[in-house]
Enzyme design. Structure first.
Site, PDB file in Angstrom:
ATOM      1  NE  ARG A  64     -24.619 139.794  30.869  1.00 45.67           N
ATOM      2  CZ  ARG A  64     -24.403 138.488  31.080  1.00 45.67           C
ATOM      3  NH1 ARG A  64     -23.204 138.069  31.466  1.00 45.67           N
ATOM      4  NH2 ARG A  64     -25.371 137.616  30.914  1.00 45.67           N
ATOM      5  NE  ARG A  90     -24.399 133.243  35.122  1.00 42.51           N
ATOM      6  CZ  ARG A  90     -25.721 133.337  35.100  1.00 42.51           C
ATOM      7  NH1 ARG A  90     -26.309 133.991  34.104  1.00 42.51           N
ATOM      8  NH2 ARG A  90     -26.457 132.781  36.040  1.00 42.51           N
ATOM      9  CG  ASN A 106     -12.736 131.052  28.199  1.00 44.63           C
ATOM     10  OD1 ASN A 106     -13.014 130.350  29.155  1.00 44.63           O
ATOM     11  ND2 ASN A 106     -13.450 131.096  27.097  1.00 44.63           N
ATOM     12  CB  THR A 107      -9.873 126.409  28.930  1.00 44.83           C
ATOM     13  OG1 THR A 107     -11.015 126.096  29.718  1.00 44.83           O
ATOM     14  CG2 THR A 107      -8.693 126.720  29.825  1.00 44.83           C
ATOM     15  CG  HIS A 108     -14.001 127.649  23.387  1.00 41.31           C
ATOM     16  ND1 HIS A 108     -15.234 128.000  23.902  1.00 41.31           N
ATOM     17  CD2 HIS A 108     -14.230 127.209  22.122  1.00 41.31           C
ATOM     18  CE1 HIS A 108     -16.158 127.789  22.988  1.00 41.31           C
ATOM     19  NE2 HIS A 108     -15.579 127.301  21.901  1.00 41.31           N
ATOM     20  CB  SER A 135      -8.799 127.313  21.743  1.00 35.77           C
ATOM     21  OG  SER A 135      -9.057 126.681  20.503  1.00 35.77           O
ATOM     22  CG  ASP A 140     -11.869 139.601  22.474  1.00 33.68           C
ATOM     23  OD1 ASP A 140     -11.448 139.710  21.306  1.00 33.68           O
ATOM     24  OD2 ASP A 140     -12.868 138.914  22.796  1.00 33.68           O
ATOM     25  N   GLY A 142     -15.442 140.019  22.963  1.00 34.12           N
ATOM     26  CA  GLY A 142     -16.314 139.171  22.148  1.00 34.12           C
ATOM     27  C   GLY A 142     -16.600 137.841  22.820  1.00 34.12           C
ATOM     28  CG  ASP A 144     -15.676 131.472  23.326  1.00 32.68           C
ATOM     29  OD1 ASP A 144     -16.789 130.923  23.177  1.00 32.68           O
ATOM     30  OD2 ASP A 144     -15.114 131.615  24.433  1.00 32.68           O
TER      31      ASP A 144
HETATM   32  C1  GRF Z   1     -14.798 122.782  29.791  1.00 37.74           C
HETATM   33  O1  GRF Z   1     -14.724 122.025  28.593  1.00 37.74           O
HETATM   34  C2  GRF Z   1     -14.770 124.243  29.470  1.00 37.74           C
HETATM   35  O2  GRF Z   1     -13.923 124.587  28.392  1.00 37.74           O
HETATM   36  C3  GRF Z   1     -16.204 124.455  29.077  1.00 37.74           C
HETATM   37  O3  GRF Z   1     -16.961 123.737  30.013  1.00 37.74           O
HETATM   38  C4  GRF Z   1     -16.162 122.651  30.455  1.00 37.74           C
HETATM   39  C5  GRF Z   1     -16.054 122.768  31.950  1.00 37.74           C
HETATM   40  O4  GRF Z   1     -15.843 121.506  32.461  1.00 37.74           O
HETATM   41  N1  GRF Z   1     -16.539 125.868  29.084  1.00 37.74           N
HETATM   42  P1  GRF Z   1     -15.496 121.335  34.028  1.00 37.74           P
HETATM   43  O5  GRF Z   1     -16.517 122.150  34.815  1.00 37.74           O
HETATM   44  O6  GRF Z   1     -14.109 121.861  34.229  1.00 37.74           O
HETATM   45  O7  GRF Z   1     -15.610 119.855  34.260  1.00 37.74           O
END
Ligand code: GRF
Length: 194
Positions: A64, A90, A106-108, A135, A140, A142, A144
């Site tokens: 990794r 990943r 990162n979008t979560h 969010s 970082d 961790g 999320d």
């Molecule tokens: C998003 O909701 C992202 O936050 C999550 O997986 C989804 C990705 O969707 N980790 P896409 O590939 O952008 O359609």
């Protein structure tokens, strides 16, 4: 103009929304490359805009850290101001985080710290909550756990499936990411080393 590299792992619907918003200049940023951990369909969105793409695969049982270095080298070649994980499934190694953070977002699809990890929407759905959220965080070491830059609640509605809920969350994710990048580009948000 903020130079952005985006990493994806799937269909890239959030990437496409971001690309469209950069193209219509509602986000003052330029996506200079899109990378993925395999040759996923989402890369076609970058190709639609003639944006360079790259793939850096982590083989099962692969090293990794070495993968993280290779991935980081591919990204660094494009001299980004900002790296965005948008559906990148990943965990990036600590050396990768140190290399790019704090300009590594990162979008979560949850209201962190609720429901971290790669099954956030399924976990919220199965928990039977009446609301979850989306969010945008600074990555970082961790899972999320990084500083939250933006987040918003998303209701769970009667008759929702995991998929309809995730689609509703993604709409909010896209809005939050656009706002965060706009604020960074307009120097309204400064992200310093912690
Ligand atoms: C998003 O909701 C992202 O936050 C999550 O997986 C989804 C990705 O969707 N980790 P896409 O590939 O952008 O359609």
């Amino acid at each position: 103009m903020v130079r952005v590299v985006v990493l994806i792992s799937g269909q890239g619907s959030n990437l496409r929304a971001f690309l469209d918003s950069c193209a219509d200049e509602s986000i003052p940023a330029a996506v200079v490359a899109v990378g993925a951990d395999s040759d996923v369909s989402g890369l076609d969105h970058a190709r639609h805009f003639d944006i360079p793409t790259f793939v850096e695969t982590l083989e099962p049982g692969g090293d990794r850290d070495a993968w993280g270095t290779r991935l980081g080298d591919q990204i660094a070649d494009f001299a980004p101001d900002l790296v965005i994980l948008s559906g990148f499934m990943r965990l990036v190694p600590p050396a990768f985080v140190r290399r790019f953070a704090p300009m590594l977002l990162n979008t979560h699809p949850a209201f962190l710290p609720e429901f971290p990890g790669i099954h956030a929407v399924r976990d919220a759905f199965e928990a039977g909550v009446t609301e979850t959220g989306a969010s945008v965080i600074v990555v970082d070491d961790g899972v999320d756990t990084g500083p939250i830059l933006a987040q918003r609640r998303v209701p769970v509605v009667d008759g929702d499936t995991e998929s309809t809920l995730h689609d509703r969350i993604k709409i909010v994710e896209r809005e939050l990411l656009a706002d965060v990048v706009r604020d960074i580009a307009n120097h309204k948000t400064a992200i310093e080393e912690n």
